[in-house]
Design an enzyme around this catalytic site. Structure first.
Site, short mmCIF file in Angstrom:
data_model
loop_
_atom_site.label_atom_id
_atom_site.label_comp_id
_atom_site.label_asym_id
_atom_site.label_seq_id
_atom_site.Cartn_x
_atom_site.Cartn_y
_atom_site.Cartn_z
N ASP A 78 0.87 -1.17 0.00
CA ASP A 78 0.00 0.00 0.00
C ASP A 78 0.91 1.23 0.00
O ASP A 78 1.82 1.33 0.82
CB ASP A 78 -0.88 -0.02 1.26
CG ASP A 78 -2.27 0.54 1.01
OD1 ASP A 78 -2.36 1.69 0.55
OD2 ASP A 78 -3.26 -0.18 1.29
N ASP B 178 -3.06 4.97 -2.16
CA ASP B 178 -4.06 5.63 -1.32
C ASP B 178 -4.41 7.03 -1.85
O ASP B 178 -3.51 7.80 -2.16
CB ASP B 178 -3.47 5.74 0.09
CG ASP B 178 -4.49 6.08 1.14
OD1 ASP B 178 -5.43 5.30 1.33
OD2 ASP B 178 -4.35 7.14 1.78
N GLU C 187 -6.57 4.55 -5.63
CA GLU C 187 -7.86 4.91 -5.02
C GLU C 187 -8.19 6.36 -5.42
O GLU C 187 -7.36 7.25 -5.23
CB GLU C 187 -7.75 4.81 -3.50
CG GLU C 187 -9.09 5.07 -2.81
CD GLU C 187 -8.95 5.35 -1.33
OE1 GLU C 187 -9.90 5.07 -0.59
OE2 GLU C 187 -7.90 5.87 -0.90
N HIS D 240 -11.39 -2.43 3.32
CA HIS D 240 -11.28 -2.09 4.75
C HIS D 240 -12.05 -0.82 5.13
O HIS D 240 -12.10 -0.47 6.30
CB HIS D 240 -9.80 -1.92 5.09
CG HIS D 240 -9.18 -0.78 4.32
ND1 HIS D 240 -8.97 -0.84 2.95
CD2 HIS D 240 -8.81 0.44 4.71
CE1 HIS D 240 -8.47 0.32 2.55
NE2 HIS D 240 -8.36 1.11 3.59
N ASP D 241 -12.60 -0.11 4.15
CA ASP D 241 -13.35 1.11 4.43
C ASP D 241 -14.85 0.92 4.26
O ASP D 241 -15.62 1.87 4.46
CB ASP D 241 -12.93 2.24 3.47
CG ASP D 241 -11.50 2.70 3.68
OD1 ASP D 241 -11.00 2.58 4.80
OD2 ASP D 241 -10.89 3.18 2.70
C1 GLC Z 1 -8.01 5.89 2.14
C2 GLC Z 1 -7.91 4.63 2.96
C3 GLC Z 1 -8.52 4.89 4.30
C4 GLC Z 1 -7.75 6.00 4.97
C5 GLC Z 1 -7.65 7.24 4.07
C6 GLC Z 1 -6.57 8.16 4.56
O1 GLC Z 1 -9.31 6.24 1.89
O2 GLC Z 1 -8.48 3.57 2.29
O3 GLC Z 1 -8.54 3.75 5.10
O4 GLC Z 1 -8.36 6.36 6.17
O5 GLC Z 1 -7.32 6.92 2.76
O6 GLC Z 1 -5.32 7.59 4.35
#
Ligand code: GLC
Ligand code: CA
Length: 610
Positions: A105, A211, A268, A343-344
């Site tokens: 990640d 991320d 993401e 995970h979110d």
């Molecule tokens: C992304 C991650 C999340 C995190 C955020 C800040 O959305 O998936 O879990 O809290 O970024 O890093």
């Protein structure tokens, strides 16, 4: 585009699937109640047997764990609770030995405030790291009160700016106060990120999940969002800090490194709806990133302003979303990442179906079919292969651990009269949408602590009480389990690779609120891949079926009742072969899945050749 002119590239990363691991909750090897990397290494065969090709390891670097590792204090060392860099070496080796790849990640929009760069940066205005982060002077209102530089809000509540007394300036943090945003305009920051990438790629990692990667370039004017109601600020996010003016320049730089290593990449990207914006990042010849995670289908049950406000949705919303993304990607040599969970996000079985316990198995299998038969790289999140569910509705706030949810709760307490009724509603919404739903420990067996950690140990987060029924040991033994069904779906996708990976997507019975159906058809040979095919990927033993001219039809009954489906009326009077059915053997299903009217059972999902 005429069928024979299909110009889409082939690539190994289109053909594989990914299993996502959240280290704290996967498996605890040393009985301290926290999952760890040796725990992952011990279950690599379990992952491999699911038929996935890639393991994605969520952040495991040194971190104060304010945001569960998405606040990194050192990109070159591993959090001691998870293990060591040598353990990651073993994990890479264990994956490679089994023909799988490992993704790390990459969290580089922000760091932890405990990172040495930030400690230096905040120490004085002329420190050489000052420009590594985004510092701005205060604004003052008419009464002379100090105000943040603009009205942006953090994803975790409150202003996105934190005042730092030492140097009398504010720094930007789009997430927690302890997650300061890096300043990508400053060349040494970009160089540092490139170095981190090379370090892990040189170690043998095979790519990255990136991320919030579309936040790295921000509009440098740092203007106020023109809203009176702070709840509307989100609607301006993509104007000010998402998809900024230099995003593609930065991504092209990352793309060069990725290309040198033939590495995998998925970014993401919240707040992207615009097709051309997405295509600039993922179109094959742009050489930026392979694919993105977008948010439209997971935001489907959010309220108007806030995810924790009640929201509602219809099946056609979901279908329209998929149709749009499938079509524009196919027509433009782009590529989708397919996911229900991570995970979110809450557990898909509870978000996308209302399945009663008796239909849990069938409904979770239906979701596997609905998603995985689409064009894209499928991502499976730990526990999803078991049909794991959201946290129990009886949970009080003391069980929730995630900063997103807890900050929301505390914000509610501060802002308004938070009476018992309002608290009840908030808890109901957390049980539906909080990130904690994804983060309960993986249920390995019916033993105490679900086999996640040793007996008598207190796990860092409570285990869902349903582990006695839903657990890996039972599912691996049971040929009818969700686990084995996932393996069958992933296997079918590879067996008919041309159709399910490289074919087109056409919506069927689009207006129905009960049935989700589509066809996939392969229309030509496709362009040869310029990216060499990886020798690591799971190769399906049997010869891949040649699919020229063949068409597959996927039909899912999204209701809990028996349905008649008008196959003939939708143009499918004849079925050549039933390939897969979530009620058991395709042969047994065949008599019902034939003729003009099909009889579908509750949450039935079928894949047929037509
Ligand atoms: C992304 C991650 C999340 C995190 C955020 C800040 O959305 O998936 O879990 O809290 O970024 O890093
Ligand atoms: Ca441990």
């Amino acid at each position: 585009m005429a069928p024979s002119e299909n110009a889409n590239h082939r690539a190994w990363w289109k053909e594989c699937s990914v299993y996502q691991i959240w280290p704290a909750s996967f498996k605890d090897s040393n009985n301290d109640g926290i999952g760890d990397i040796p725990g992952i290494v011990s279950e690599l065969d379990y992952i491999k047997n699911l038929g996935v090709d890639i393991v994605w390891l969520c952040p495991s670097y040194k971190s104060p764990q304010i945001d569960m590792g998405y606040d990194i204090a050192d990109y070159y060392s591993i959090a001691p609770e998870y293990g060591t860099v040598a353990d990651v070496d073993k994990l890479i080796e264990g994956c490679h030995k089994r023909g799988m790849k490992l993704l790390m990640d990459l969290v580089v929009n922000h760091t932890s405030d405990q990172h040495e760069w930030f400690k230096q940066s905040r120490s004085s205005k002329d420190n050489e790291y000052r420009n590594w982060y985004i510092w701005k002077p205060a604004k003052y209102d008419e009464q002379g009160n100090r105000q943040p530089p603009n009205n942006w809000v953090s994803h975790f509540q409150g202003s996105a700016w934190q005042y730092d007394e030492k140097t009398d300036e504010y720094y930007l943090h789009l997430y927690a106060t302890e997650q300061p945003d890096l300043n990508w305009e400053h060349p040494p920051v970009r160089k540092a990120v490139h170095d981190i990438m090379r370090f892990w790629l040189d170690k043998g990692a095979d790519g990255f999940r990136m991320d919030v990667i579309n936040f790295i370039s921000k509009d440098q004017r740092f203007l106020d969002a023109p809203v009176k109601d702070p709840r509307q600020i989100w609607q301006w996010a993509d104007k000010w800090y998402a998809n900024g003016p230099r995003l593609h320049e930065y991504l092209q730089d990352l793309g060069k490194i990725l290309k040198q290593y033939d590495a995998f990449s998925v970014g993401e990207m919240p707040f992207v709806k615009d097709e051309s914006e997405v295509l600039q990042a993922v179109q094959f010849d742009r050489n930026e990133i392979n694919m993105i995670f977008n948010f439209e289908h997971v935001d489907i049950d959010h309220g108007q302003y806030d995810k924790f406000e009640p929201g509602s949705w219809k099946l056609t919303d979901l279908k329209n979303f998929f149709e749009r993304w499938q079509t524009f990607m196919y027509n433009n040599d782009g590529w989708n990442a397919l996911y229900w969970e991570n995970h979110d996000q809450p557990r898909s079985i509870d978000r996308y179906t209302n399945a009663k316990e008796e239909y849990r198995l069938i409904a979770s299998k239906m979701l596997a079919v609905a998603l995985t038969m689409q064009a894209g790289t499928p991502f499976i999140y730990q526990g999803q292969e078991l049909g794991m569910r959201n946290v129990p509705p009886s949970w009080g706030i003391e069980e929730y651990k995630d900063i997103d949810c807890l900050n929301h709760w505390h914000g509610m307490i501060k802002q308004k009269q938070f009476d018992t009724k309002a608290q009840e509603i908030a808890l109901q919404e957390y049980q539906k949408k909080s990130r904690d739903n994804a983060r309960t420990p993986v249920q390995w067996s019916a033993a105490e602590n679900a086999g996640f950690t040793g007996p008598g140990v207190k796990p860092w987060m409570s285990i869902n009480t349903d582990y006695v029924r839903i657990n890996a040991e039972a599912e691996v033994k049971d040929p009818n389990s969700t686990y084995h069904f996932w393996a069958a779906v992933l296997g079918l996708r590879k067996e008919y690779l041309d159709i399910f990976v490289y074919g087109d997507y056409k919506a069927v019975d689009g207006a129905s609120e009960e049935v989700y159906a589509y066809t996939r058809q392969y229309n030509g040979s496709g362009r040869t891949s310029v990216s060499h095919s990886s020798n690591l990927l799971n190769k399906i033993e049997t010869r891949v079926k040649s699919s020229e001219g063949q068409k597959a039809l996927v039909v899912c009954n999204w209701t809990e009742k028996d349905l008649k489906w008008d196959a003939a009326g939708n143009g499918f009077a004849k079925v050549k072969e039933v390939l897969l059915d979530n009620y058991g053997s395709a042969k047994e299903a065949a008599p019902r899945i034939s003729g003009d009217q099909w009889s579908l059972k509750p949450y039935e999902a079928v894949v047929v050749l037509v």
